[in-house]
Design a protein around this motif. Structure first.
Motif, PDB file in Angstrom:
ATOM      1  N   CYS A 102      -8.040   0.091   0.333  1.00 24.81           N
ATOM      2  CA  CYS A 102      -7.584   0.680   1.599  1.00 24.81           C
ATOM      3  C   CYS A 102      -8.003   2.143   1.696  1.00 24.81           C
ATOM      4  N   CYS A 131      -7.777   2.208  -4.320  1.00 25.10           N
ATOM      5  CA  CYS A 131      -7.498   0.905  -3.699  1.00 25.10           C
ATOM      6  C   CYS A 131      -8.529   0.689  -2.586  1.00 25.10           C
ATOM      7  N   HIS A 167       0.816  -1.220   0.000  1.00 24.78           N
ATOM      8  CA  HIS A 167       0.000   0.000   0.000  1.00 24.78           C
ATOM      9  C   HIS A 167       0.852   1.274   0.000  1.00 24.78           C
ATOM     10  N   CYS A 205      -2.093   2.662  -5.038  1.00 26.98           N
ATOM     11  CA  CYS A 205      -1.200   1.827  -4.222  1.00 26.98           C
ATOM     12  C   CYS A 205      -0.441   0.869  -5.143  1.00 26.98           C
TER      13      CYS A 205
HETATM   14 ZN   LIG Z   1      -3.990   0.450  -0.772  1.00 25.65          ZN
END
Ligand SMILES: [Zn+2]
Length: 409
Positions: A265, A263, A253, A270
């Motif tokens: 996240c 992404c 990440h 990332c």
């Molecule tokens: Zn990520």
């Protein structure tokens, strides 16, 4: 779990109890790796005196972790010698790999021999499904529940290092209603003395590299697995080279393109969104006219098949495929380079499905690294190798981690 937090504990602790449990763990692991073995041979391997080894061995014999066997030498006098072996009937450990909408559960004895295993597909896994599967496997193998010493959950994501609760994974969306306190929920379903632990794939991959290398690779070693996600871990050694430590590093990440794709996240661009195998399949289908079948689910069989097709196209010198792979290698090298500088990495081991791309890909990667990326230290001395790991080895590493943890309790 192997974490930086634990590294400190191992480095600075001097309590007698801890030294004893570390030595017991060392002796047990040596017996398992070299059995049958005598006390004298053990003391040579671990640099402890024969009397210290004998004390530790007596303790293990009393607890029945190991057994004595008598061997009669084939010499004319037929001298007898007492050798030591791990007692494989003593107990077993279950490993549970959490995949997208499925999990793989495998049971090993304490000699690391696989007893039985199964993959449960299309399930919203929670503590109930996992506990039922483990109990079912134990019943099929005719093992009583009290022989189950520990359960090691392997999570493809980020875990809170203190509480063990699950924080984030690329593979689980809100609809998956993931039980964040899976360890606690599972503990409720088993006897109190069953050791239940969770690690991220990165920790186990680093530990497995550490076991596979046996101090041979140049440390620090960065071990990175690339398939539907990226997991990485680092193996370091202490200044006196006497101790080695493994810990996960979250490099998937790192943001490499802030205009890039969103992404899971929450960040954009990332490394993982550009370097996972799914992104590679998409690029090859779009830019090289390939027709690769793939699935977003972690651990899908069709993804492995598609990687093998790419390896064949590379072998056949398909120019469009080579060009996409060169671009891919460039992004991968930029991520590797920053980690190399950050931790003075001296060897890099790349595993996971991507390693199936083989020698042609490795050459592309090495050329790219040496041409465009000059690490600030040891510029030309970073070894890069592909490592086709067997998932069986990863599970065995998880079993050893669980047993080591039980010794340290
Ligand atoms: Zn990520």
């Amino acid at each position: 779990m192997i974490q930086i937090r634990n590294v400190k504990q191992q480095e600075y602790s001097t309590s007698q109890q801890e030294i004893k449990s570390n030595n017991t763990k060392l002796i047990f692991n040596l017996i398992r790796d070299h059995m049958p073995i005598s006390r004298v041979e053990l003391s040579k391997l671990c640099s402890l005196s024969v009397s210290s080894v004998s004390n530790l061995v007596d303790d293990l014999l009393k607890k029945q972790w190991i057994i004595e066997t008598e061997l009669v030498a084939a010499s004319p006098r037929g001298r007898k010698s007492i050798l030591l072996e791990v007692n494989n009937k003593f107990g077993c450990v279950a490993t549970v790999e959490l995949l997208g909408r499925s999990f793989i559960c495998t049971i090993y004895d304490i000699c690391l021999k696989k007893i039985i295993g199964t993959r449960i597909r299309n399930t919203d896994y929670g503590a109930n499904a996992i506990a039922e599967t483990i109990r079912g496997l134990l019943r099929s193998a005719k093992l009583p529940l009290n022989t189950l010493m520990g359960i090691h959950l392997i999570f493809p994501g980020v875990v809170d290092s203190v509480s063990g609760s699950l924080l984030f994974s690329q593979f689980f969306s809100v609809e998956d209603s993931l039980d964040r306190h899976l360890v606690i929920s599972l503990a409720r379903q088993f006897p109190q003395n069953t050791h239940i632990m969770i690690s991220t794939n990165g920790s186990i991959i680093a530990f497995q590299s550490f076991l596979a290398n046996k101090w041979a690779a140049r440390l620090p070693l960065l071990s990175i697995n690339i398939d539907e996600a990226i997991f990485a871990g680092v193996v370091l050694s202490s200044n006196d080279n006497k101790k080695n430590f493994c810990f996960p590093v979250e490099i998937g990440h790192s943001v490499v393109d802030y205009h890039g794709k969103l992404c899971r996240c929450g960040n954009h661009g990332c490394a993982e969104t550009l370097l996972n195998t799914l992104s590679l399949f998409r690029n090859l289908n779009e830019k090289a006219g390939m027709d690769l079948e793939y699935s977003e689910h972690f651990g899908s069989d069709c993804n492995v098949e598609s990687i093998k097709k790419i390896a064949l196209a590379l072998e056949a010198e398909n120019k469009k495929v080579i060009s996409v792979l060169e671009e891919y290698a460039h992004i991968l090298c930029s991520v590797l380079r920053s980690t190399v500088d950050l931790l003075s990495i001296r060897s890099i081991r790349i595993g996971g499905d991507i390693a199936l791309l083989g020698e042609k890909f490795l050459t592309t990667l090495k050329n790219c690294f040496s041409t465009y990326f000059h690490p600030l230290n040891n510029a030309d001395q970073v070894q890069i190798e592909l490592y086709v790991s067997d998932y069986e080895d990863v599970r065995k590493a998880a079993t050893i981690m669980c047993l080591d943890d039980i010794f340290s309790k």
